[in-house]
Design an enzyme around this catalytic site. Structure first.
Site, PDB file in Angstrom:
ATOM      1  N   SER A  73       0.641  -3.268  -3.376  1.00 38.55           N
ATOM      2  CA  SER A  73       1.694  -2.342  -2.877  1.00 38.55           C
ATOM      3  C   SER A  73       2.790  -2.956  -2.043  1.00 38.55           C
ATOM      4  O   SER A  73       3.542  -3.692  -2.879  1.00 38.55           O
ATOM      5  CB  SER A  73       1.132  -1.248  -1.909  1.00 38.55           C
ATOM      6  OG  SER A  73       1.775  -0.248  -1.631  1.00 38.55           O
ATOM      7  N   HIS A  92       2.577   1.696  -7.717  1.00 39.72           N
ATOM      8  CA  HIS A  92       1.968   3.168  -7.828  1.00 39.72           C
ATOM      9  C   HIS A  92       2.796   3.915  -8.703  1.00 39.72           C
ATOM     10  O   HIS A  92       3.070   5.349  -8.326  1.00 39.72           O
ATOM     11  CB  HIS A  92       1.991   3.734  -6.204  1.00 39.72           C
ATOM     12  CG  HIS A  92       1.523   3.179  -5.212  1.00 39.72           C
ATOM     13  ND1 HIS A  92       0.201   2.541  -5.367  1.00 39.72           N
ATOM     14  CD2 HIS A  92       2.011   2.501  -4.198  1.00 39.72           C
ATOM     15  CE1 HIS A  92      -0.123   2.022  -4.170  1.00 39.72           C
ATOM     16  NE2 HIS A  92       0.967   1.864  -3.337  1.00 39.72           N
TER      17      HIS A  92
END
Lengths: 249, 273
Positions: A133, A167
């Site tokens: 992330s 994501h």
């Protein structure tokens, strides 16, 4: 002694913080060090140095690695993490693991403490840099960050001359926004789903690995008519019966 | 949200605490009630910025515990956790009566605000008459400079400079900070300014110090300047809050609180529609 090879493992999402029962991506990172008991430092800056995150890091790695962490919020309190010389501590590691959270806040805090320069140096010296992330986005020249309002372009440390979107499967709005931005002149780059990691040697993509079958990553580039999204070949780790789910795929 | 007009300098308020308020004095609401009394709205919207702590759950919970039952509309903004992607930062920050900044790392606070463009938004908030309040790092940030322990040992650091002069905090609670500040004022690394104890707050109207208030007896503040290389120190005696009832927000009975909860809920539903 051969020149060290800069290496980055950029996780779209996954690793110890997101995959409780699956350590394949973390194991892959450790395997790159060649060390029996790698020295590994955790940077939880993007979470605001959240205690629960630091605890999970130690729980996951302290048995197999020489673990430490650097907190940029508790530097006045001493003792807990590494307090004195951040640069020499970080440059003595085999792996620097950057946690997820808010990439803009993290980069701001890093610059204020000079960590942007230290991490670039660590990369040159062959210390493996990795993270999911925000811990992926930060290494790229540009990144897509979703926070308060529409997703937007964020400038990263620029070690890797591409853009990055993480994501990719989890939030459908990201895909549309990433395509729009790349179409509008953002650097071409990589879109990565949870459970997939991009391994760069130098600035070149060496390999794409996943902790679960069916996970994907893409190269996204501008085309005459919008953008073109090319699926990358993903090697599922642990096919040798270590991970039955992968073996079945 | 329609843009609010800029107000004259004398209507811009900053309340800078050396320490105290809900994170440091959970059993003593005097400074926080004083903060609420500074807004002209009867039920002010108050935004908490826990940035300097890394948005710790502890600070956020303490804020909610303190303000949830009071005559105000409390809200907090996290720059680390993804909570709210409906509104932009400008929409959140510029639609408040009070912005309350918590303590922690001054270096991280200003760097992270800058990375998000929040420093500019806060200057704008001040210009349209939003009360700016804070303690420790959240107090020093409004001045030209302060003394931070963000990197371990106390060191000088520039602030946003809305207020002239420098500030040092926890003058009684953290004794190692004060000598660094005094030396910096003496040698010109920092401009003259104020040293403030825990439990004491300075209220600035425009750039002028208007009141010095305190939540506990035996605390104080001092003004220090370097004149011809010598420090000139002048003690400021605070007004003890609560003694006269000044600066106290009225308490609410249960029915009124219930009604407010319903209104708030309704507003949030309409806001999402």
């Amino acid at each position: 002694m051969p020149a060290p090879i800069p290496q980055i493992v950029a996780l779209g999402g996954g690793g110890f913080s997101m995959e409780r029962d699956n350590s394949l991506l973390d194991d892959f990172v450790l395997s790159l060090t060649g060390a029996a008991r790698p020295r590994m430092c955790f940077l939880p800056t993007a979470s605001g140095d959240a205690d629960h995150y630091v605890v999970r890091f130690y729980r996951r790695f302290s048995a197999t690695c020489k673990t430490s962490h650097v907190s940029l919020f508790r530097r006045d309190q001493g003792a807990e993490g590494v307090e004195d010389d951040l640069a020499s501590h970080l440059l003595a590691q085999d792996v620097i693991y950057v946690g997820g959270g808010n990439v803009v806040s993290m980069l701001g805090a890093w610059r204020a403490h000079g960590l942007d320069t230290v991490l670039r140096q660590a990369w040159y010296e062959g210390i493996v840099l990795c993270g999911p992330s925000a811990g992926s986005l930060c290494w790229f020249d540009e990144a897509l960050s979703a926070f308060h309002g529409a997703p937007r372009r964020v400038r990263g440390l620029g070690l890797l001359p591409y853009s990055n979107c993480v994501h990719y499967d989890a939030e459908p709005a990201r895909r549309a926004e990433y395509h729009r931005l790349v179409g509008d002149g953002m650097r071409p780059g990589f879109a990565v789903e949870d459970g997939v990691a991009l391994h760069f040697r130098g600035t070149l993509l060496e390999r794409v690995v996943s902790s679960r079958p069916g996970r994907r990553a893409y190269r996204v580039e501008p085309a005459v008519d919008g953008v073109v999204e090319t699926p990358l070949e993903v090697a599922c780790l642990g096919t040798d019966a270590v991970h039955p789910e992968c073996a079945a795929a | 949200m329609s843009p609010r007009p800029t107000v004259a300098l004398e209507h811009r308020l900053i309340f800078a605490m050396g320490g105290g308020g809900f994170t440091m004095e959970p059993a003593n609401p005097l400074l926080d009630d004083f903060v609420l009394s500074l807004a002209s709205a009867r039920e002010p919207r108050i935004l908490f910025l826990p940035t300097a702590s890394g948005d710790t759950t502890g600070q956020i919970n303490a804020f909610q515990a303190r303000f949830a039952g009071r005559a105000c509309v409390p809200e907090y903004l996290s720059l680390f956790r993804l909570r709210d992607i409906e509104r932009t930062l400008a929409e959140v920050v510029l639609d408040q009566d009070i912005v309350y900044v918590g303590g922690g790392s001054m270096r991280n606070l200003l760097a992270i605000w800058h990375a998000h463009g929040l420093d500019r938004l806060l200057v704008q908030a001040w210009q349209v008459g939003t009360v700016l309040a804070g303690l420790s790092a959240g107090a020093m940030c409004w001045f030209e400079g302060g003394v931070t322990r963000s990197s371990g040992p106390p060191a000088t650091m520039d602030g946003l400079g809305l207020l002239k002069g420098s500030l040092t905090v926890h003058a009684d609670g953290e004794p190692e900070r004060l000598p660094v500040w005094l030396a910096s004022v003496r040698n010109g690394a920092l401009p003259g300014g104020w040293a403030v104890d825990d439990g004491v707050g300075l209220l600035f109207r425009g750039e002028r110090l208007q009141r010095v208030v305190s939540s506990r007896p035996g605390t104080g503040a001092q003004r220090v300047d370097a004149i011809a290389g010598e420090l000139v120190r002048c003690r400021l005696e605070p007004e003890l809050l609560g003694a006269t009832g000044r600066g106290r927000a009225p308490s609410l009975d249960e029915d009124v609180q219930e009604m407010r909860r319903v209104q708030r809920l309704r507003r949030s539903i309409i806001g999402k529609g």
